[in-house]
Design a protein around this motif. Structure first.
Motif, PDB file in Angstrom:
ATOM      1  N   LYS A  64       0.844  -1.203   0.000  1.00 22.80           N
ATOM      2  CA  LYS A  64       0.000   0.000   0.000  1.00 22.80           C
ATOM      3  C   LYS A  64       0.877   1.249   0.000  1.00 22.80           C
TER       4      LYS A  64
ATOM      5  N   LEU B 165      -1.348   5.878  -5.255  1.00 26.43           N
ATOM      6  CA  LEU B 165      -2.521   6.279  -4.473  1.00 26.43           C
ATOM      7  C   LEU B 165      -2.272   6.160  -2.973  1.00 26.43           C
ATOM      8  N   GLY B 166      -1.554   5.134  -2.580  1.00 23.62           N
ATOM      9  CA  GLY B 166      -1.212   4.981  -1.165  1.00 23.62           C
ATOM     10  C   GLY B 166      -0.326   6.107  -0.676  1.00 23.62           C
TER      11      GLY B 166
ATOM     12  N   GLU C   7      -2.456   9.226  -0.394  1.00 20.88           N
ATOM     13  CA  GLU C   7      -3.291   9.159   0.804  1.00 20.88           C
ATOM     14  C   GLU C   7      -2.479   9.508   2.050  1.00 20.88           C
TER      15      GLU C   7
ATOM     16  N   SER D 253      -1.554  13.245   2.017  1.00 24.40           N
ATOM     17  CA  SER D 253      -2.686  14.110   2.357  1.00 24.40           C
ATOM     18  C   SER D 253      -3.030  14.012   3.843  1.00 24.40           C
ATOM     19  N   ARG D 254      -2.800  12.862   4.455  1.00 24.13           N
ATOM     20  CA  ARG D 254      -3.030  12.739   5.903  1.00 24.13           C
ATOM     21  C   ARG D 254      -1.984  13.510   6.685  1.00 24.13           C
TER      22      ARG D 254
ATOM     23  N   TRP E  73      -4.946  21.004   2.930  1.00 26.86           N
ATOM     24  CA  TRP E  73      -6.386  20.953   2.702  1.00 26.86           C
ATOM     25  C   TRP E  73      -7.092  22.119   3.402  1.00 26.86           C
TER      26      TRP E  73
END
Length: 144
Positions: free
Chosen positions: A102, A107-108, A111, A114-115, A121
């Protein structure tokens, strides 16, 4: 879908490297300490040992039964020297392998990024709100 848990950056990268080298979980593979130290920008083998120890204690790494001396070194908190044992043989648990895969995908990585960068954000939300407010005010003035 793997429930991804938060790990420090270097531990995530190390898991991703190991998952790439491993053909499947539970299968032992050889790693070069120098290569990993250089890739992760670590100070020395002691720092790599500390990372591997953390992953081992969290249940992501296994050592094959043939590598019992190295396992005992990890249990005692001392790094196993490469001159004494040769290059380490490590295998990943199923949890470690899945999470490592992952972490190794685009994409992992997105993710996780972004965390970690929640401020991005927040700033994006503020900017989009400001644009929405300015647009609404401009439209109101144009109609009048």
């Amino acid at each position: 879908m793997v429930n991804i848990m938060w790990l420090p950056t270097k531990e995530r990268k190390l898991l991703a490297i190991y998952a790439e080298k491993a053909e499947s979980y539970g299968k032992a593979f050889m790693v070069s300490n120098e290569e990993i130290i250089k890739f992760l920008n670590l100070k020395d083998e002691r720092e790599l040992f500390n990372l591997e120890s953390k992953l081992w204690f969290k249940g992501f790494l296994n050592f094959p039964p043939s590598d019992k001396p190295r396992k005992e070194k990890y249990e005692n908190g001392k790094p196993a020297g490469t001159e004494e044992y040769g290059e380490p043989q490590i295998s990943l648990t199923d949890k470690g392998y899945n999470i490592g895969l992952k972490y190794g995908t685009i994409l992992g990585k997105f993710e996780l990024w972004s965390r970690e960068n929640i401020w991005f954000w927040v700033v994006l939300g503020v900017v989009m709100s400001a644009i929405g407010i300015v647009t609404t005010i401009a439209v109101a003035f144009i109609k009048d």
